[in-house]
Design a protein around this motif. Structure first.
Motif, PDB file in Angstrom:
ATOM      1  N   PRO A 275      -6.440   5.698  -7.256  1.00  0.00           N
ATOM      2  CA  PRO A 275      -6.751   5.995  -5.853  1.00  0.00           C
ATOM      3  C   PRO A 275      -5.522   6.607  -5.169  1.00  0.00           C
TER       4      PRO A 275
ATOM      5  N   ALA B 284       0.850  -1.187   0.000  1.00  0.00           N
ATOM      6  CA  ALA B 284       0.000   0.000   0.000  1.00  0.00           C
ATOM      7  C   ALA B 284       0.890   1.243   0.000  1.00  0.00           C
TER       8      ALA B 284
ATOM      9  N   GLU C  84      -8.908  -1.309   0.423  1.00  0.00           N
ATOM     10  CA  GLU C  84      -7.611  -0.962   0.995  1.00  0.00           C
ATOM     11  C   GLU C  84      -7.315  -1.827   2.214  1.00  0.00           C
TER      12      GLU C  84
ATOM     13  N   HIS D 221     -10.792   6.133  -5.180  1.00  0.00           N
ATOM     14  CA  HIS D 221     -11.072   5.077  -6.157  1.00  0.00           C
ATOM     15  C   HIS D 221     -12.332   5.451  -6.945  1.00  0.00           C
TER      16      HIS D 221
ATOM     17  N   THR E 167      -4.179   5.652  -2.527  1.00  0.00           N
ATOM     18  CA  THR E 167      -3.328   4.519  -2.160  1.00  0.00           C
ATOM     19  C   THR E 167      -3.676   3.353  -3.077  1.00  0.00           C
TER      20      THR E 167
ATOM     21  N   ARG F 287     -10.538   2.322  -0.901  1.00  0.00           N
ATOM     22  CA  ARG F 287      -9.384   3.153  -1.254  1.00  0.00           C
ATOM     23  C   ARG F 287      -9.856   4.582  -1.537  1.00  0.00           C
TER      24      ARG F 287
ATOM     25  N   HIS G  31      -7.420   0.344 -10.310  1.00  0.00           N
ATOM     26  CA  HIS G  31      -6.765   0.647  -9.035  1.00  0.00           C
ATOM     27  C   HIS G  31      -5.376   0.040  -8.857  1.00  0.00           C
TER      28      HIS G  31
ATOM     29  N   ARG H 204     -16.027   5.785   3.284  1.00  0.00           N
ATOM     30  CA  ARG H 204     -15.047   4.784   2.863  1.00  0.00           C
ATOM     31  C   ARG H 204     -15.106   3.506   3.680  1.00  0.00           C
TER      32      ARG H 204
END
Length: 669
Positions: free
Chosen positions: A55, A24, A113, A131, A57, A128, A282, A181
């Motif tokens: 995203p 990540a 994530e 995203h 991350t 994420r 992603h 999220r």
């Protein structure tokens, strides 16, 4: 070869519980490169640059750590499907899941994530940040809410209620949105099948693109207008219209936003379907290149019997589905002339040919006979598996029952051998003992009502090994006074006939999940699903919570259901492994399906220059999702330059362009 079950079940549990994080790394820390296909659109301001499309991350794939090469963007691969509807299987092989398996069958976050698991009771998912769907709209917890409240809880769209994998002890979860999220699913009792189900080849998609589908939902759009639209489209109601638009697995709606690496852009009906890369995907490699490497997947519709011939003539870049071990000689012939390789992966399946006596068939005479264990044992003992092995698998297969493969840590030898030796004398004795001792002038045994003991074995006819094997079994069974008639038909017709109790026996491939770990649900081993040819009506009853089908009325089969429910009620790997083995033992003792030979090789045709495809790995529907766990989004052309496939129209990032507007000129070599 990648022999996947080299891990311990406890390891998988720990990975699932802890939420395996795959590199990540913030997008801002990467040297993100622009995808060549999109450079012109980015320059014109029609599309954000790659750093903004990813995203915050992204999932950074560790190619070097898995012995793979960092690839390069561009090109396409051409493959084949036997019918237009089979384009849906690209969703299995492209394999973007909330949580998914890697090639070692480690379960970890993918679209997510983070995934947190508290005792298989409370699951907390973190998305994420940044995203987006393929159309650029944010992917948020609203998409989970829409599925939960507006699809599952809507009695018009979901008349049978929650799907079985969302139930624990008959109760659904508490669904909570913690923020935009983070979502949480909580059960009072363990639901150990929840995460494995999300990683299956057929994704249940517990999220939906709410921003798109709301326009087809009567809660958000005028119902009368929707009914009129449905009528013009020759559909019965707004719900039917919604379901048509909401086809996350089928890939029949080019307008439906996606999170997969490629998105269909060709409306049906068609004989060529084009899937374009998802501009908001992603995953990214360590050098900052957004995946997938390939710009397009092109699927041409071809008759099933022509798959090997078309591969032999160089018409495909990658082909696996529709090929069988018997095609290997013709595939090898064309390799040098047409510059492709034929990889041969072990196929993890319970049996290449299994026979399923229908225990819920409508005919009372056949139902009674199929339910007699002596009869099922006799049918099994009358089959010469050694001859089948030599004829069908060149003597390389594993002879015996329809059971799990030796590569699984759960395997025990007796699962394969019990009731599976060749003993026609014992088979005849058992048939006489049942009362089938009367014969006609041709030597065929007679049923109690005077009919010939002629078994109509129905099959979808799609696998030549099944039809060829039945030809030999016809001779084996004739030796003990049983007549066999093979009835090939369309797959959908066969399933509907089975669901309604019209079939007496079906021939098909055996167990899909043949390399299980203890934490994978043993749902194929109990009467839980209507798509099991041995007990379809019992499966209907379970799946519809008693509204359809028949309640199971055989003690031995109910014992399997009780064992499965016990598996559901524990998070202990050791207990789950014991339950798996007990269910496999009961399966072998009762001969619910009659296995023959397993261990086929799956040919995979790969054009020279297509990289990052393992030379040898285990192939299966479940759990590898065909090529899914081997990450098609990492496949790339060594030199992505050459001719462009003919495209009737092209759509890039959900915007239609002409073929002259190709941003790269890159194609397959």
């Amino acid at each position: 070869m990648m022999l996947m079950p080299s891990w311990r079940p406890a390891t998988l549990r720990a990975l699932a519980a802890g939420g395996l994080a795959l590199l990540a790394v913030p997008a801002s820390a990467l040297d993100v490169k622009e995808t060549p296909l999109f450079r012109d659109r980015v320059a014109r301001g029609e599309l954000p640059n790659t750093a903004e499309r990813l995203p915050k991350t992204p999932l950074v794939v560790d190619l070097a750590g898995r012995g793979r090469q960092v690839g390069r963007h561009g090109g396409e691969i051409i493959s084949l499907v036997g019918r237009a509807r089979d384009i849906r299987y690209l969703s299995a092989s492209s394999y973007a899941r909330l949580v998914g398996y890697d090639e070692r069958l480690k379960l970890g976050p993918d679209l997510l994530e983070k995934s947190e698991n508290d005792g298989d009771r409370v699951f907390t998912f973190t998305l994420r940040e940044g995203h987006r769907w393929s159309d650029g709209h944010p992917f948020t917890t609203e998409d989970f809410r829409y599925y939960w409240e507006d699809v599952l809880k809507d009695k018009v769209l979901s008349p049978t209620g929650l799907p079985d994998f969302l139930l624990s002890d008959g109760k659904g979860p508490r669904f909570e949105i913690l923020d935009d999220r983070t979502v949480r699913f909580s059960w009072d009792k363990p639901n150990p099948r929840f995460l494995p189900t999300l990683a299956q080849p057929r994704d249940p998609f517990i999220y939906r693109p709410a921003h798109y589908l709301k326009r087809f939902h009567a809660k958000y759009t005028d119902k009368a207008a929707l009914e009129e639209t449905a009528k013009r489209s020759k559909m019965k109601s707004w719900a039917a219209l919604h379901n048509r638009m909401d086809d996350m697995f089928e890939s029949s709606n080019p307008d439906l936003p996606s999170l997969q690496p490629w998105k269909v852009v060709t409306p049906g009906p068609a004989t060529r379907f084009v899937f374009e890369r998802n501009a908001f995907y992603h995953r990214v490699d360590a050098e900052g290149q957004q995946l997938p490497y390939l710009d397009r997947i092109v699927l041409d519709v071809a008759a099933g019997g022509l798959m090997a011939a078309k591969a032999n003539s160089g018409d495909v870049d990658l082909l696996f589905r529709g090929l069988s071990m018997g095609d290997i000689p013709i595939l090898k012939e064309g390799e040098r002339a047409h510059k492709y390789r034929t990889l041969m992966w072990p196929y993890a399946r319970g049996s290449e040919l299994a026979l399923f006596p229908n225990l819920t068939t409508a005919d009372p005479v056949w139902r009674k006979l199929n339910r007699d264990l002596r009869y099922r044992r006799a049918l099994s003992l009358a089959i010469d598996r050694h001859m089948l092995n030599n004829a069908l698998l060149f003597g390389l297969g594993k002879e015996g029952n329809d059971t799990i493969a030796e590569e699984s840590l759960l395997f025990q030898p007796e699962f394969r051998t019990l009731n599976a030796q060749y003993d026609p004398a014992e088979a005849s004795r058992l048939l006489d003992e049942i009362g089938l001792d009367k014969r006609n002038s041709a030597g065929i045994r007679l049923l109690p009502d005077g009919r010939e003991l002629e078994i109509i074995v129905e099959t979808d006819g799609e696998a030549s090994i099944v039809v060829d094997g039945l030809t030999l079994i016809t001779e084996f069974w004739r030796d003990v006074g049983i007549k066999l008639f093979v009835k090939p038909q369309d797959r959908n017709v066969l399933r509907n006939r089975t669901y309604s109790g019209q079939t007496v026996m079906v021939a098909a491939q055996g167990l899909d999940l043949a390399v299980p770990t203890a934490v994978m649900p043993p749902s194929e081993l109990a009467p839980l699903r209507q798509d099991n040819y041995a007990w379809s009506k019992w499966g209907q009853h379970r799946e519809t919570h008693g509204t359809m089908g028949e309640a199971c009325d055989m003690a031995e089969a109910n014992h399997l259901s009780a064992l499965y429910d016990k598996w559901l009620g524990t998070s202990d790997d050791v207990v789950q492994a014991g339950i798996w083995r007990e269910m496999l033992k009961v399966r072998a003792e009762n001969v619910w399906s009659i296995g023959t030979v397993a261990g086929a090789l799956q040919p995979i045709v790969v054009k020279v220059g297509l990289k990052n495809i393992p030379e040898r790995a285990v192939y299966s529907w479940e759990p590898t999702s065909m090529l899914g766990v081997y990450r098609m989004d990492e496949f790339f052309w060594e030199r992505p330059a050459g001719r462009e496939a003919w495209l009737p129209r092209r759509v890039v990032g959900d915007a239609t362009v002409t073929s002259q507007q190709n941003a790269t000129g890159n194609a397959r070599p």
